[in-house]
Design a protein around this motif. Structure first.
Motif, PDB file in Angstrom:
ATOM      1  N   GLU A  82       0.826  -1.228   0.000  1.00 28.83           N
ATOM      2  CA  GLU A  82       0.000   0.000   0.000  1.00 28.83           C
ATOM      3  C   GLU A  82       0.855   1.270   0.000  1.00 28.83           C
ATOM      4  OE1 GLU A  82      -2.293  -0.724   3.556  1.00 28.83           O
ATOM      5  OE2 GLU A  82      -3.882  -1.735   2.425  1.00 28.83           O
ATOM      6  N   GLY A  83       1.816   1.315  -0.927  1.00 29.68           N
ATOM      7  CA  GLY A  83       2.620   2.530  -1.092  1.00 29.68           C
ATOM      8  C   GLY A  83       3.924   2.549  -0.302  1.00 29.68           C
ATOM      9  N   ARG A  84       4.083   1.624   0.665  1.00 30.32           N
ATOM     10  CA  ARG A  84       5.324   1.573   1.441  1.00 30.32           C
ATOM     11  C   ARG A  84       6.408   0.817   0.657  1.00 30.32           C
ATOM     12  NH1 ARG A  84       4.296  -1.902   5.081  1.00 30.32           N
ATOM     13  NH2 ARG A  84       2.098  -2.238   4.634  1.00 30.32           N
ATOM     14  N   ASP A  85       7.668   1.036   1.034  1.00 29.50           N
ATOM     15  CA  ASP A  85       8.783   0.347   0.364  1.00 29.50           C
ATOM     16  C   ASP A  85       9.293  -0.849   1.155  1.00 29.50           C
ATOM     17  OD1 ASP A  85       8.926   1.951  -1.897  1.00 29.50           O
ATOM     18  OD2 ASP A  85      10.121   3.466  -0.857  1.00 29.50           O
ATOM     19  N   THR A  86       8.995  -0.884   2.465  1.00 27.33           N
ATOM     20  CA  THR A  86       9.552  -1.954   3.297  1.00 27.33           C
ATOM     21  C   THR A  86       8.455  -2.793   3.929  1.00 27.33           C
ATOM     22  OG1 THR A  86       9.746  -0.402   5.141  1.00 27.33           O
ATOM     23  CG2 THR A  86      11.715  -0.756   3.828  1.00 27.33           C
ATOM     24  N   MET A  87       8.771  -4.061   4.095  1.00 31.43           N
ATOM     25  CA  MET A  87       7.826  -5.027   4.654  1.00 31.43           C
ATOM     26  C   MET A  87       7.710  -4.872   6.177  1.00 31.43           C
ATOM     27  SD  MET A  87       6.558  -7.304   2.386  1.00 31.43           S
ATOM     28  CE  MET A  87       6.420  -8.945   3.105  1.00 31.43           C
ATOM     29  N   GLU A  88       6.514  -5.177   6.682  1.00 36.42           N
ATOM     30  CA  GLU A  88       6.284  -5.228   8.119  1.00 36.42           C
ATOM     31  C   GLU A  88       5.700  -6.602   8.460  1.00 36.42           C
ATOM     32  OE1 GLU A  88       3.797  -1.856   8.975  1.00 36.42           O
ATOM     33  OE2 GLU A  88       5.352  -0.426   8.324  1.00 36.42           O
ATOM     34  N   TRP A  89       5.673  -6.928   9.743  1.00 38.08           N
ATOM     35  CA  TRP A  89       5.206  -8.243  10.202  1.00 38.08           C
ATOM     36  C   TRP A  89       3.858  -8.620   9.589  1.00 38.08           C
ATOM     37  CZ3 TRP A  89       6.789 -12.528  12.661  1.00 38.08           C
ATOM     38  CH2 TRP A  89       5.826 -13.374  13.229  1.00 38.08           C
ATOM     39  N   GLU A  90       2.928  -7.689   9.620  1.00 36.77           N
ATOM     40  CA  GLU A  90       1.553  -7.970   9.150  1.00 36.77           C
ATOM     41  C   GLU A  90       1.516  -8.283   7.658  1.00 36.77           C
ATOM     42  OE1 GLU A  90       2.414  -5.402  11.116  1.00 36.77           O
ATOM     43  OE2 GLU A  90       1.522  -6.270  12.937  1.00 36.77           O
ATOM     44  N   ASP A  91       2.523  -7.832   6.904  1.00 37.97           N
ATOM     45  CA  ASP A  91       2.528  -8.044   5.449  1.00 37.97           C
ATOM     46  C   ASP A  91       2.897  -9.478   5.075  1.00 37.97           C
ATOM     47  OD1 ASP A  91       2.004  -5.288   5.066  1.00 37.97           O
ATOM     48  OD2 ASP A  91       4.143  -4.850   5.281  1.00 37.97           O
ATOM     49  N   LEU A  92       3.552 -10.188   5.975  1.00 35.20           N
ATOM     50  CA  LEU A  92       4.064 -11.531   5.643  1.00 35.20           C
ATOM     51  C   LEU A  92       2.936 -12.474   5.213  1.00 35.20           C
ATOM     52  CD1 LEU A  92       6.666 -12.055   8.528  1.00 35.20           C
ATOM     53  CD2 LEU A  92       7.142 -11.384   6.165  1.00 35.20           C
ATOM     54  N   SER A  93       1.753 -12.288   5.784  1.00 34.30           N
ATOM     55  CA  SER A  93       0.631 -13.185   5.458  1.00 34.30           C
ATOM     56  C   SER A  93      -0.181 -12.693   4.260  1.00 34.30           C
ATOM     57  CB  SER A  93      -0.286 -13.311   6.678  1.00 34.30           C
ATOM     58  OG  SER A  93      -0.761 -12.026   7.045  1.00 34.30           O
ATOM     59  N   LYS A  94       0.232 -11.550   3.689  1.00 33.87           N
ATOM     60  CA  LYS A  94      -0.562 -10.962   2.590  1.00 33.87           C
ATOM     61  C   LYS A  94       0.017 -11.275   1.219  1.00 33.87           C
ATOM     62  CE  LYS A  94      -1.876  -6.961   5.439  1.00 33.87           C
ATOM     63  NZ  LYS A  94      -1.652  -5.503   5.618  1.00 33.87           N
ATOM     64  N   ILE A  95       1.047 -12.130   1.168  1.00 34.22           N
ATOM     65  CA  ILE A  95       1.695 -12.412  -0.132  1.00 34.22           C
ATOM     66  C   ILE A  95       1.734 -13.925  -0.399  1.00 34.22           C
ATOM     67  CG2 ILE A  95       3.035 -10.264  -0.331  1.00 34.22           C
ATOM     68  CD1 ILE A  95       5.437 -11.762   0.907  1.00 34.22           C
ATOM     69  N   PRO A  96       0.552 -14.577  -0.485  1.00 34.99           N
ATOM     70  CA  PRO A  96       0.529 -16.045  -0.639  1.00 34.99           C
ATOM     71  C   PRO A  96       1.152 -16.532  -1.941  1.00 34.99           C
ATOM     72  CG  PRO A  96      -1.680 -15.101  -0.883  1.00 34.99           C
ATOM     73  CD  PRO A  96      -0.799 -14.010  -0.364  1.00 34.99           C
ATOM     74  N   TYR A  97       0.976 -15.805  -3.056  1.00 39.30           N
ATOM     75  CA  TYR A  97       1.539 -16.269  -4.332  1.00 39.30           C
ATOM     76  C   TYR A  97       3.070 -16.200  -4.290  1.00 39.30           C
ATOM     77  CZ  TYR A  97       1.658 -17.514  -9.250  1.00 39.30           C
ATOM     78  OH  TYR A  97       1.880 -18.196 -10.429  1.00 39.30           O
ATOM     79  N   THR A  98       3.586 -15.105  -3.712  1.00 44.07           N
ATOM     80  CA  THR A  98       5.038 -14.955  -3.568  1.00 44.07           C
ATOM     81  C   THR A  98       5.591 -16.074  -2.688  1.00 44.07           C
ATOM     82  OG1 THR A  98       4.722 -12.566  -3.728  1.00 44.07           O
ATOM     83  CG2 THR A  98       6.862 -13.314  -2.927  1.00 44.07           C
ATOM     84  N   THR A  99       4.850 -16.409  -1.634  1.00 49.22           N
ATOM     85  CA  THR A  99       5.281 -17.493  -0.741  1.00 49.22           C
ATOM     86  C   THR A  99       5.319 -18.820  -1.494  1.00 49.22           C
ATOM     87  OG1 THR A  99       4.292 -16.321   1.141  1.00 49.22           O
ATOM     88  CG2 THR A  99       4.764 -18.667   1.453  1.00 49.22           C
ATOM     89  N   MET A 100       4.333 -19.065  -2.362  1.00 43.26           N
ATOM     90  CA  MET A 100       4.342 -20.302  -3.163  1.00 43.26           C
ATOM     91  C   MET A 100       5.544 -20.328  -4.112  1.00 43.26           C
ATOM     92  SD  MET A 100       0.374 -21.323  -4.010  1.00 43.26           S
ATOM     93  CE  MET A 100      -0.037 -19.891  -4.999  1.00 43.26           C
ATOM     94  N   CYS A 101       5.903 -19.162  -4.658  1.00 42.72           N
ATOM     95  CA  CYS A 101       7.075 -19.100  -5.551  1.00 42.72           C
ATOM     96  C   CYS A 101       8.367 -19.377  -4.777  1.00 42.72           C
ATOM     97  CB  CYS A 101       7.154 -17.733  -6.237  1.00 42.72           C
ATOM     98  SG  CYS A 101       5.931 -17.532  -7.545  1.00 42.72           S
ATOM     99  N   ILE A 102       8.437 -18.870  -3.545  1.00 41.69           N
ATOM    100  CA  ILE A 102       9.615 -19.154  -2.703  1.00 41.69           C
ATOM    101  C   ILE A 102       9.695 -20.657  -2.434  1.00 41.69           C
ATOM    102  CG2 ILE A 102      10.618 -18.839  -0.394  1.00 41.69           C
ATOM    103  CD1 ILE A 102       9.435 -15.944  -0.463  1.00 41.69           C
ATOM    104  N   LYS A 103       8.555 -21.262  -2.100  1.00 43.26           N
ATOM    105  CA  LYS A 103       8.552 -22.711  -1.821  1.00 43.26           C
ATOM    106  C   LYS A 103       8.936 -23.517  -3.063  1.00 43.26           C
ATOM    107  CE  LYS A 103       5.254 -22.840   2.008  1.00 43.26           C
ATOM    108  NZ  LYS A 103       3.915 -23.245   2.452  1.00 43.26           N
TER     109      LYS A 103
END
Length: 490
Positions: A331-352
């Motif tokens: 949402e316009g920020r450049d850096t990740m925060e704790w709450e954002d970790l659960s908001k990127i499921p597709y990216t997490t699947m790509c990491i896996k």
């Protein structure tokens, strides 16, 4: 004499047991050693052998050292469900550096340390680390501005490795080293950082140089001298930090009181850990666990991040889906925060999926202390070496459809539910699984997300990586990508 007699009996038992596990033809003297050319294709060779010898097969390193190589989930389940110790062949090269920490300890000592360390990886402790990881990632990405203005590719791993070392210094010691930005940071302004780099490299050198497997040959070699020197630097640094922190914590024995003043780091957890008899860890044990965390926490994560960024560079359509997801989450920020970790499921699947194709620890091995029987009735005796080829399991065509293709949708919950839980084991499994896997996954998500927010990655077809198993999965010729700023995309 009696000891040598027992060894001969056990060796004969082991050879008889191995007869029920046929393997590829071997040389009478070299075994299978000469099959491995160190040319980037060795990992695929093991997968190929697995097609001819399902479940597990024997491998020989010279005329006397044999190992049962497992490459199927139904077999690996048996070994990983046990608490059998790591082998005394490859892991012993690490012990002068990391001591008898969680990675290599066994029995009651391992069990007690594991119990005492587990609170250090609770999500309340991991939460503030995300900001530290995000700051380290930002520092690295700022340095990449120069590469983004060039059409040339650059080597990722060295940058990522320095960044993960920066992160782990913050998380383990609350120490800001500026090792990524201080001129000469890679080569010497921080002697501890340099020592950790050298030790990782020298263990790899020893592992792949057969004569160095002999203790006295290695000790007399120039590499052995450098290794001892780097060990002394690393140990002195860790001991000094422990001494100073103990002094500072004299009046603050409660973690809650410390936490009210600042974020807890790994060292706080170790120093305040107590068992049911209110006994803590000795200084030697604390040093071993800190050194283990430094080794395990920077090189493995650096491998995971580097191969994930390479995978996304090779798969631009998946890269773009991840980028859109990250931009939406931030949402316009450049850096990740704790709450954002659960908001990127597709990216997490790509990491896996990248961890499946390029597992940071491509294999591991245990020395079993009692006979072990597998699901098909075959048994191996006490004292034998059982290797788990994580790379082989992850590329096993009887387990994974089209195993060499990059397909993150394999990790949709409905697809994962159809597979054995032991089909995907980048962090091992069972009681001796990786205690820091959530730490590692958090760092991978943070770094990958912030990279994709800022840069578009493309592969360099002229510099394809040549996979090589070292302490972690590396590339003989480095891992190269090209980058462009995202806002300059047409």
């Amino acid at each position: 004499m009696q000891q040598s007699g027992i060894k001969v009996v056990r060796r004969n038992e082991w050879i008889r047991a191995l007869e029920t596990f046929p393997g590829p033809p071997k040389h009478w003297l070299f075994g299978h050693v000469r099959e491995f050319k160190q040319d980037g294709n060795d990992m695929y060779k093991v997968v190929k052998w697995g097609e001819s010898y399902p479940l597990a097969f024997q491998m020989w390193f010279g005329p006397f050292v044999s190992i049962l190589n497992i490459h199927h989930p139904d077999y690996v389940k048996t070994i990983l469900a046990s608490t059998e110790p790591k082998d005394d062949l490859s892991y012993r090269f690490l012990i002068p550096w990391i001591g008898d920490g969680l990675l290599v300890s066994e029995g009651q000592k391992w069990f007690r340390h594991r119990r005492l360390l587990t609170p250090g990886f609770h999500y309340d402790v991991l939460k503030p680390y995300v900001k530290m990881m995000a700051d380290s990632a930002k520092t690295m990405l700022d340095k990449w501005e120069t590469h983004s203005k060039s059409n040339e590719s650059f080597e990722l791993f060295e940058h990522v490795s320095l960044m993960t070392l920066d992160s782990i210094m913050k998380c383990a010691f609350s120490s800001n080293t500026n090792c990524q930005t201080v001129r000469g940071g890679e080569s010497g302004t921080n002697s501890y950082i340099k020592a950790v780099y050298e030790l990782s490299d020298l263990v790899n050198v020893r592992f792949r140089t057969f004569p160095y497997h002999s203790e006295w040959i290695f000790q007399l070699s120039p590499h052995g001298y450098k290794y001892r020197k780097a060990c002394n630097v690393a140990h002195s640094h860790t001991e000094e930090i422990i001494r100073k922190r103990k002094e500072a914590l004299k009046d603050e024995k409660e973690l809650g009181r410390i936490q009210s003043k600042r974020n807890l780091d790994f060292l706080d957890i170790l120093l305040c850990a107590r068992d049911e008899d209110q006994q803590g860890l000795s200084d030697e044990a604390i040093r071993a666990e800190v050194d283990t965390f430094m080794f395990e926490g920077h090189d493995t994560t650096a491998s995971g991040i580097s191969w994930t960024l390479y995978s996304l560079a090779c798969n631009p359509e998946h890269q773009q889906i991840c980028r859109d997801e990250v931009i939406s989450a931030l949402e316009g920020r450049d850096t990740m925060e704790w709450e954002d970790l659960s908001k990127i499921p597709y990216t997490t699947m790509c990491i896996k999926e990248s961890l499946r194709l390029y597992p940071p620890v491509p294999g591991m091995s245990r020395k079993i202390t009692k006979p072990m029987t597998f699901f098909d009735g075959r048994t191996v005796p006490e004292g034998c070496l059982v290797g788990t080829s994580i790379f082989g399991i992850h590329r096993n065509a009887t387990v994974w459809e089209n195993p060499n293709a990059f397909d993150p949708l394999r990790f949709l919950p409905k697809n994962s539910a159809k597979r054995s839980p032991h089909a995907f084991v980048p962090f091992s499994a069972g009681p001796r699984n990786c205690i820091g896997q959530n730490f590692a996954m958090n760092e991978m998500k943070v770094v990958v997300a912030q990279t994709l927010k800022r840069y578009q990655l493309t592969e360099d077809p002229m510099k394809k990586p040549k996979m090589i198993p070292r302490l972690v999965l590396r590339s003989l010729n480095g891992i190269h990508v090209k980058i462009k700023p995202v806002d300059l995309e047409p």
